[in-house]
Design a protein around this motif. Structure first.
Motif, mmCIF file in Angstrom:
data_model
loop_
_atom_site.group_PDB
_atom_site.id
_atom_site.type_symbol
_atom_site.label_atom_id
_atom_site.label_comp_id
_atom_site.label_asym_id
_atom_site.label_seq_id
_atom_site.Cartn_x
_atom_site.Cartn_y
_atom_site.Cartn_z
ATOM 1 N N GLY A 113 0.824 -1.196 0.000
ATOM 2 C CA GLY A 113 0.000 0.000 0.000
ATOM 3 C C GLY A 113 0.862 1.251 0.000
ATOM 4 N N ASP A 114 0.199 2.388 0.078
ATOM 5 C CA ASP A 114 0.930 3.647 0.063
ATOM 6 C C ASP A 114 1.378 4.034 1.467
ATOM 7 O OD1 ASP A 114 -1.396 4.425 1.298
ATOM 8 O OD2 ASP A 114 -2.204 5.454 -0.449
ATOM 9 N N ASP A 115 1.982 5.225 1.587
ATOM 10 C CA ASP A 115 2.488 5.658 2.887
ATOM 11 C C ASP A 115 1.372 5.934 3.878
ATOM 12 O OD1 ASP A 115 1.596 7.775 1.451
ATOM 13 O OD2 ASP A 115 3.307 9.092 1.828
ATOM 14 N N LEU A 116 0.167 6.248 3.392
ATOM 15 C CA LEU A 116 -0.960 6.443 4.305
ATOM 16 C C LEU A 116 -1.345 5.130 4.968
ATOM 17 C CD1 LEU A 116 -3.135 8.278 5.486
ATOM 18 C CD2 LEU A 116 -4.552 7.765 3.482
ATOM 19 N N ALA A 129 9.056 0.587 0.226
ATOM 20 C CA ALA A 129 8.247 0.211 1.384
ATOM 21 C C ALA A 129 9.044 0.358 2.674
ATOM 22 C CB ALA A 129 7.760 -1.230 1.226
ATOM 23 N N GLN A 130 10.309 -0.014 2.640
ATOM 24 C CA GLN A 130 11.146 0.118 3.834
ATOM 25 C C GLN A 130 11.274 1.581 4.247
ATOM 26 O OE1 GLN A 130 15.221 -1.203 3.347
ATOM 27 N NE2 GLN A 130 15.484 -1.533 5.544
ATOM 28 N N ALA A 131 11.468 2.470 3.288
ATOM 29 C CA ALA A 131 11.584 3.900 3.596
ATOM 30 C C ALA A 131 10.271 4.460 4.133
ATOM 31 C CB ALA A 131 12.012 4.655 2.342
ATOM 32 N N GLN A 132 9.147 4.075 3.509
ATOM 33 C CA GLN A 132 7.845 4.571 3.951
ATOM 34 C C GLN A 132 7.519 4.107 5.365
ATOM 35 O OE1 GLN A 132 5.224 3.132 0.911
ATOM 36 N NE2 GLN A 132 5.573 4.865 -0.450
ATOM 37 N N ILE A 133 7.758 2.819 5.630
ATOM 38 C CA ILE A 133 7.404 2.268 6.943
ATOM 39 C C ILE A 133 8.342 2.800 8.015
ATOM 40 C CG2 ILE A 133 7.234 0.143 8.291
ATOM 41 C CD1 ILE A 133 6.303 -1.268 5.752
ATOM 42 N N THR A 134 9.616 2.980 7.682
ATOM 43 C CA THR A 134 10.556 3.553 8.650
ATOM 44 C C THR A 134 10.108 4.950 9.065
ATOM 45 O OG1 THR A 134 12.418 2.295 7.720
ATOM 46 C CG2 THR A 134 12.953 4.238 9.033
#
Length: 336
Positions: free
Chosen positions: A180-183, A212-217
């Motif tokens: 999914g997206d960053d939201l 995904a790793q950057a967004q979740i971090t």
């Protein structure tokens, strides 16, 4: 086997006897018969002094993320290092028939035949939160048998099922590269409780896994700061959730994952948070069982059972509000 024989087999038996005793013990714990409950309580009391030394690891994630494949890769890595690994795999139960296909053990073909591993599939039996009702008790059986790593694999869960966080030392959430997206990554629930997030199947699309790793971090940092100002200061004495990439199918990144688990355990032991977490979990478990016992006692109360058919009929026909019916039944139990 009697409870005394089961306890003796778990604590002192040879490997074959021990595995059989563990299976008997967990089956006894999962039984709903009142006489079995009394025997199970006696068994747990006898095993309790021999528990508490294992690392309790919770693995959660959406269906299809690769939890079983990852746990097998991790289990084989650990047994090669001399660890004894127990896996409690929770499978969903049918809401129609109540049955369950216990298929997680079948997926772990290599780990299931490893002499230093023990895998126990159990049905969720309608229990919410992604775990089974007696998972905590089964963990104690595994610890008493000398397994130093106990892994709880949840049912494939959604964003709000975090029960496994309340029974393990470390809560790990598996995600897909294109989840999914960053939201989506900052929605409350599973993510804000995660101690470690793993992007599995990273080999399929490395670029998506990196995004995904950057967004979740970034999302975990935001969730951590909300209501926890000490996390915003990046205090080195506090654990900061990490995000890793790996490929369970190729067993790539498993060693890095285990190093993060070791770092977490060392830090949380040193700052005392691991001990406090277990204390809080034990108290929460006690109150959970009290609530379950009160519900069962209410349902079995003679006055409630006598009034229930009439009340059910009136609620079903629309003559009585459900809330009013509940108060009438509670009053019947509390009355003289």
């Amino acid at each position: 086997m009697t409870p005394e024989q089961i306890q003796h087999g778990i604590l002192q038996g040879n490997p074959a006897v021990q595995r059989r005793a563990m299976a008997k013990a967990i089956t006894l714990l999962e039984s709903t018969r009142p006489d079995h409950r009394v025997q199970a309580d006696a068994l747990l009391t006898g095993l309790l002094p021999h528990t508490g030394q294992a690392l309790r690891l919770g693995i959660s994630g959406v269906p299809g993320v690769g939890k079983s494949t990852f746990i097998e890769a991790l289990g084989l890595f650990l047994t090669r290092q001399g660890h004894r690994v127990a896996v409690l795999a929770i499978d969903p139960s049918s809401t129609v028939s109540g049955g369950s296909i216990l298929g997680d053990k079948t997926r772990m073909e290599q780990l299931s035949v490893d002499p230093n591993a023990y895998i126990r599939p159990s049905p969720s039996s309608g229990t919410l939160g992604g775990v089974a009702e007696k998972t905590r008790e089964a963990m104690l059986v595994c610890e008493a048998a000398g397994y130093d790593v106990v892994i709880v694999e949840t049912v494939g869960v959604g964003q709000s099922e975090i029960a496994v966080h309340g029974m393990t030392d470390m809560y790990c959430v598996l995600q897909l590269p294109n989840a999914g997206d960053d939201l989506q990554a900052i929605k409350k629930g599973v993510m804000e409780r995660a101690d470690l997030v793993v992007i599995n199947k990273a080999d399929i699309d490395p670029h998506a896994a990196t995004r995904a790793q950057a967004q979740i971090t970034s999302s975990l940092r935001l969730l951590g700061m909300h209501g926890h100002p000490e996390h915003a200061a990046h205090n080195e004495q506090l654990w900061q959730p990490r995000v890793l990439q790996l490929s369970a199918l190729k067993a790539e990144g498993v060693e890095q994952f285990w190093q993060s688990v070791q770092d977490f355990r060392q830090l949380q032991t040193a700052n005392g948070r691991l001990a406090r977490r277990r204390e809080q979990q034990s108290l929460a478990w006690m109150w959970e069982r009290i609530h379950a016992g009160l519900k069962q006692a209410f349902q079995q109360h003679p006055k409630v059972q006598a009034l229930l058919p009439q009340v059910v009929g009136e609620v079903s026909s629309g003559r009585l509000a459900a809330s009013t019916a509940a108060r009438q039944l509670l009053a019947a139990q509390a009355g003289p």
